[in-house]
Design a protein around this motif. Sequence first.
Motif, PDB file in Angstrom:
ATOM      1  N   SER A  53       0.843  -1.247   0.074  1.00 38.37           N
ATOM      2  CA  SER A  53       0.045  -0.045   0.120  1.00 38.37           C
ATOM      3  C   SER A  53       0.982   1.341  -0.152  1.00 38.37           C
ATOM      4  O   SER A  53       0.405   2.325  -0.316  1.00 38.37           O
ATOM      5  CB  SER A  53      -0.979  -0.185   1.105  1.00 38.37           C
ATOM      6  N   TYR A  54       2.187   1.039   0.219  1.00 39.13           N
ATOM      7  CA  TYR A  54       3.001   2.291   0.262  1.00 39.13           C
ATOM      8  C   TYR A  54       3.620   2.514  -1.550  1.00 39.13           C
ATOM      9  O   TYR A  54       4.033   1.585  -2.020  1.00 39.13           O
ATOM     10  CB  TYR A  54       4.405   1.921   1.144  1.00 39.13           C
ATOM     11  N   SER A  55       3.165   3.816  -1.853  1.00 37.37           N
ATOM     12  CA  SER A  55       3.479   4.011  -3.041  1.00 37.37           C
ATOM     13  C   SER A  55       4.654   4.724  -3.437  1.00 37.37           C
ATOM     14  O   SER A  55       5.654   4.420  -3.761  1.00 37.37           O
ATOM     15  CB  SER A  55       2.255   4.833  -3.820  1.00 37.37           C
ATOM     16  N   HIS A  56       4.733   6.095  -2.620  1.00 35.03           N
ATOM     17  CA  HIS A  56       5.888   7.175  -3.025  1.00 35.03           C
ATOM     18  C   HIS A  56       5.955   7.983  -1.909  1.00 35.03           C
ATOM     19  O   HIS A  56       4.801   8.145  -1.354  1.00 35.03           O
ATOM     20  CB  HIS A  56       5.869   7.455  -4.444  1.00 35.03           C
ATOM     21  N   PHE A  75      10.108   5.598  -4.626  1.00 30.30           N
ATOM     22  CA  PHE A  75       8.890   4.665  -5.278  1.00 30.30           C
ATOM     23  C   PHE A  75       9.092   3.494  -4.776  1.00 30.30           C
ATOM     24  O   PHE A  75      10.049   2.744  -4.809  1.00 30.30           O
ATOM     25  CB  PHE A  75       8.899   5.138  -6.558  1.00 30.30           C
ATOM     26  N   ASN A  76       8.095   2.819  -4.208  1.00 32.18           N
ATOM     27  CA  ASN A  76       8.044   1.240  -3.817  1.00 32.18           C
ATOM     28  C   ASN A  76       8.129   0.542  -5.104  1.00 32.18           C
ATOM     29  O   ASN A  76       7.202   0.584  -6.063  1.00 32.18           O
ATOM     30  CB  ASN A  76       6.932   0.953  -2.976  1.00 32.18           C
ATOM     31  N   VAL A  79       5.384  -1.981  -6.100  1.00 28.92           N
ATOM     32  CA  VAL A  79       4.179  -1.402  -6.921  1.00 28.92           C
ATOM     33  C   VAL A  79       4.564  -1.180  -8.452  1.00 28.92           C
ATOM     34  O   VAL A  79       3.328  -1.373  -9.061  1.00 28.92           O
ATOM     35  CB  VAL A  79       4.002   0.278  -6.345  1.00 28.92           C
TER      36      VAL A  79
END
Length: 81
Positions: A53-56, A75-76, A79
């Motif tokens: 759920s972590y994007s950036h 940025f993950n 993802v």
Amino acid sequence: MNIHGYSNQGLPIEEIRPEELAEITLVASPTELRKIAAFLISAADNMEQMGISYSHEHLADKQSGFDSSPHFVVFNSMVAE
């Protein structure tokens, strides 16, 4: 890890395309480097806690003094897959 960047060519934002970079150079003071290091550690902690759920995150949103600097974004990679 991959590094992507955008060239400052004065183009409208919709015409700018990211490029994979071979090298980056940070021209920064010791204070700025310490702020960047703290940001990266915090981003890594957030990424571990949030998982997919972590994007950036943007450096300028998390550390003062970077509002007029080039955008520095973490940025993950999970993802992007």
